[in-house]
Structures are given as C-alpha cells and as structure tokens.
Scaffold this motif. Structure first.
Motif, PDB file in Angstrom:
ATOM      1  N   SER A 125      43.186  21.814  33.402  1.00  0.00           N
ATOM      2  CA  SER A 125      43.908  23.043  33.698  1.00  0.00           C
ATOM      3  C   SER A 125      43.973  23.892  32.426  1.00  0.00           C
ATOM      4  CB  SER A 125      45.325  22.731  34.186  1.00  0.00           C
ATOM      5  OG  SER A 125      45.982  23.910  34.564  1.00  0.00           O
ATOM      6  N   PRO A 126      43.544  25.143  32.491  1.00  0.00           N
ATOM      7  CA  PRO A 126      42.958  25.805  33.670  1.00  0.00           C
ATOM      8  C   PRO A 126      41.612  25.185  34.051  1.00  0.00           C
ATOM      9  CG  PRO A 126      42.698  27.190  31.728  1.00  0.00           C
ATOM     10  CD  PRO A 126      43.575  26.052  31.310  1.00  0.00           C
ATOM     11  N   LEU A 127      41.263  25.297  35.329  1.00  0.00           N
ATOM     12  CA  LEU A 127      40.051  24.694  35.865  1.00  0.00           C
ATOM     13  C   LEU A 127      38.818  25.385  35.278  1.00  0.00           C
ATOM     14  CD1 LEU A 127      38.935  22.727  38.139  1.00  0.00           C
ATOM     15  CD2 LEU A 127      38.778  24.791  39.560  1.00  0.00           C
ATOM     16  N   PRO A 128      37.909  24.632  34.610  1.00  0.00           N
ATOM     17  CA  PRO A 128      36.679  25.254  34.103  1.00  0.00           C
ATOM     18  C   PRO A 128      35.654  25.400  35.236  1.00  0.00           C
ATOM     19  CG  PRO A 128      36.743  22.935  33.476  1.00  0.00           C
ATOM     20  CD  PRO A 128      38.015  23.211  34.230  1.00  0.00           C
ATOM     21  N   VAL A 129      35.150  26.610  35.414  1.00  0.00           N
ATOM     22  CA  VAL A 129      34.265  26.895  36.536  1.00  0.00           C
ATOM     23  C   VAL A 129      32.933  27.450  36.026  1.00  0.00           C
ATOM     24  CG1 VAL A 129      34.011  28.157  38.697  1.00  0.00           C
ATOM     25  CG2 VAL A 129      36.273  27.447  37.947  1.00  0.00           C
ATOM     26  N   ALA A 130      31.829  26.954  36.600  1.00  0.00           N
ATOM     27  CA  ALA A 130      30.499  27.498  36.320  1.00  0.00           C
ATOM     28  C   ALA A 130      30.092  28.367  37.495  1.00  0.00           C
ATOM     29  CB  ALA A 130      29.490  26.370  36.119  1.00  0.00           C
ATOM     30  N   LEU A 131      29.755  29.622  37.221  1.00  0.00           N
ATOM     31  CA  LEU A 131      29.461  30.579  38.286  1.00  0.00           C
ATOM     32  C   LEU A 131      28.144  31.292  38.038  1.00  0.00           C
ATOM     33  CD1 LEU A 131      32.969  32.245  38.688  1.00  0.00           C
ATOM     34  CD2 LEU A 131      31.962  30.489  40.157  1.00  0.00           C
ATOM     35  N   ALA A 132      27.577  31.798  39.122  1.00  0.00           N
ATOM     36  CA  ALA A 132      26.388  32.637  39.012  1.00  0.00           C
ATOM     37  C   ALA A 132      26.822  34.033  38.540  1.00  0.00           C
ATOM     38  CB  ALA A 132      25.671  32.698  40.348  1.00  0.00           C
ATOM     39  N   HIS A 133      25.843  34.906  38.421  1.00  0.00           N
ATOM     40  CA  HIS A 133      26.078  36.245  37.892  1.00  0.00           C
ATOM     41  C   HIS A 133      26.992  37.057  38.811  1.00  0.00           C
ATOM     42  CE1 HIS A 133      23.315  37.419  41.072  1.00  0.00           C
ATOM     43  NE2 HIS A 133      22.548  36.427  40.671  1.00  0.00           N
TER      44      HIS A 133
END
Length: 298
Positions: A192-200
C-alpha cells in the motif's frame, strides 16, 4: 463408411465419411435433428439413420435424445472436436485445387495481446490455402492501427474496443475477462499504495483498472508504464507491480490475484475493423480470423 487396411496387416479400421461428419457436426451445433435436417436439406429420419450407423461403427452413443433437443454424450463431444478439424482440413484441401487463385497483398494490424496469440495459426492456414497472397503484419497500439487503416496502409486491424474516444467501427469478434495478475508468491498485491503496471494513456485496460480502483477507494501508484503488454509482464515477473491482464494470457509464474483482494475489472472486447474496398484477398483473411475466434469460443 469405407474400410482401410492397416499397414501392419491388422484389423481394418473404418474411414469416417465427410458427409456423415458434416451431418453429425450440424446436429451437434443446432441441438436438433429437425433444425439440422433443414440446414442440410434432408429429412430428420435420414439424418437419424446416418447417426445410428455412425454410432454402430464407433461402438459408442454420440447423442442423448431428449424431448425437444439432443445433446452430446462425452464420446460425442470428443468426436465433435475431431469432426470440426477433419471438415476444416477437407475444405482446405479442396480450396487448394478448386478455389479461384487469390493474389495480391493484405496488410493486417493487431495489438500485442490476443491478436498476437491467435494470428500465427490463422496466417499459417491462410498461407496454405492462398500461397500467392502476401500478408504483412504490423503490431502496435489500437489508435496507431486505426490511423494506419484510415491512411490506406492497412486493410484490416484487430484492436481493443472501448478505448477512450474510440467509436466502435467494426465487428466484435472476441470478449474475455480482464483480471488482476501478479507473480506467484509475490507481495506486490499486499503493498500500500498498490503498485500498478499499466499500458499507455488511451488504453481501455488502463481506464478499466483505474476506474475500478477509484470506485473501490484503493490507494495506488502507477509504478510502471509501458507501450506493450510484454512490459507489464516484465513488471509482474519482477514483483514490482500488479497489472490488469487478459485471463487467457496468464502463464506461470504469473497468476490471477485472489478476486477478493482487488476490485473486479469486467470483460474487454476485440474488434475487427476492415478498410472499405480492400479486395478479395482481404475478405478471405477476414473469414479466417473470425472463424478462429469462433473456434476459441466454441
């Protein structure tokens, strides 16, 4: 059924007749002898006799007859898979010799998720049936593929539907769950905070993920941003982040995160968009693509 002797001189095995297989597959897909009879222009009793002989030949019941419908037995389900493949192979063989020879070039664009997963098999089949057609494949973002289609550089594209500002322009050919994924045994999902991998920016997956987290009040940080889903995989493999990912693309050591830990994301769709006036070769490839997605759903 005809008989074929084994090379070893053993017991002769029956050969499955294409016409009988087509009848069997039609009944299985329609769920009714009556509906199937209308499709193949025969009487229900004629179809019933064909299936009875097929069951006797294989020594197995293929259908369970019920009041208003028929359903496959476990043995029938196995034969359905073989039947579809045999009919498809028969069609390819006949097409090779009898279909008008197609020539030219087809440009197809795809995003790097389900499109890349399904295209190799599709293109291999298409090349066997239409060896004179040159197929060029481009992989990129949905927005980029649509721009190249509009510029006349591509003839058809497979894109993620529902991207911000992107109207539906083609046929929805595939839908599947988008889920949270991370590394097996990893701890990214507990941070926390949640680490997020995202596209563009502008990607439907990104919007679905951020909307779900915001609605659920989950604190997060965008730890990794990338152009392709291979980058998201790299972040998850390193346990740097979790990521929204198509359920069917998750492979060990990645895993689906417990549904109770993070908010649901829903389904996403793939859309097949064609350029007007692209030609016969393009239309033929469209048929192969839609058939392949139909097989996935079947």
């Amino acid at each position: 059924m005809t008989q074929m002797s084994l090379p070893t001189g053993g017991v002769a095995l029956p050969l499955l007749d294409t016409d009988v297989l087509r009848t069997f597959v039609t009944i299985a897909e329609s769920g009714s002898f009556t509906r199937a009879a209308r499709q193949v222009f025969r009487t229900p009793s004629a179809l019933s006799m064909q299936i009875k002989r097929l069951e006797e030949t294989l020594g197995q019941p293929l259908f369970v007859r019920e009041a208003r419908q028929v359903r496959l037995t476990p043995e029938g389900e196995v034969l359905l898979g073989y039947g579809r493949r045999l009919l498809k192979l028969n069609e390819e063989a006949v097409t090779q010799f009898l279909a008008p020879s197609l020539e030219g070039r087809v440009g197809i664009g795809t995003t790097d998720d389900v499109g890349t997963r399904i295209l190799p098999g599709v293109l291999a089949r298409f090349a066997r049936s239409h060896p004179a057609v040159q197929v060029d494949v481009v992989v990129g973002s949905s927005a980029g593929m649509l721009a190249r289609l509009d510029a006349g550089e591509l003839d058809l594209v497979l894109v993620t539907s529902g991207n911000p500002g992107q109207a539906v322009r083609g046929e929805i050919v595939h839908s599947e769950p988008l889920v949270w994924a991370g590394r097996e045994g990893g701890i990214a999902a507990q941070r926390s905070p949640l680490p997020v991998a995202l596209a563009h920016h502008g990607c439907a997956w990104r919007g679905m993920a951020l909307d779900a987290l915001d609605r659920a009040g989950v604190s997060y940080r965008i730890a990794y941003t990338c152009e392709h889903c291979a980058g998201q995989e790299a972040a998850m493999l390193a346990d740097l982040a979790v990521s929204p990912f198509p359920l069917a693309l998750i492979r060990p050591p990645l895993r689906r995160i417990d549904k109770n830990l993070l908010p649901p994301l829903g389904d996403y769709q793939l859309e097949l968009v064609k350029r007007g006036g692209a030609g016969q070769a393009s239309e033929a490839l469209v048929g192969y693509v839609t058939e392949a997605f139909g097989d996935m759903h079947g």
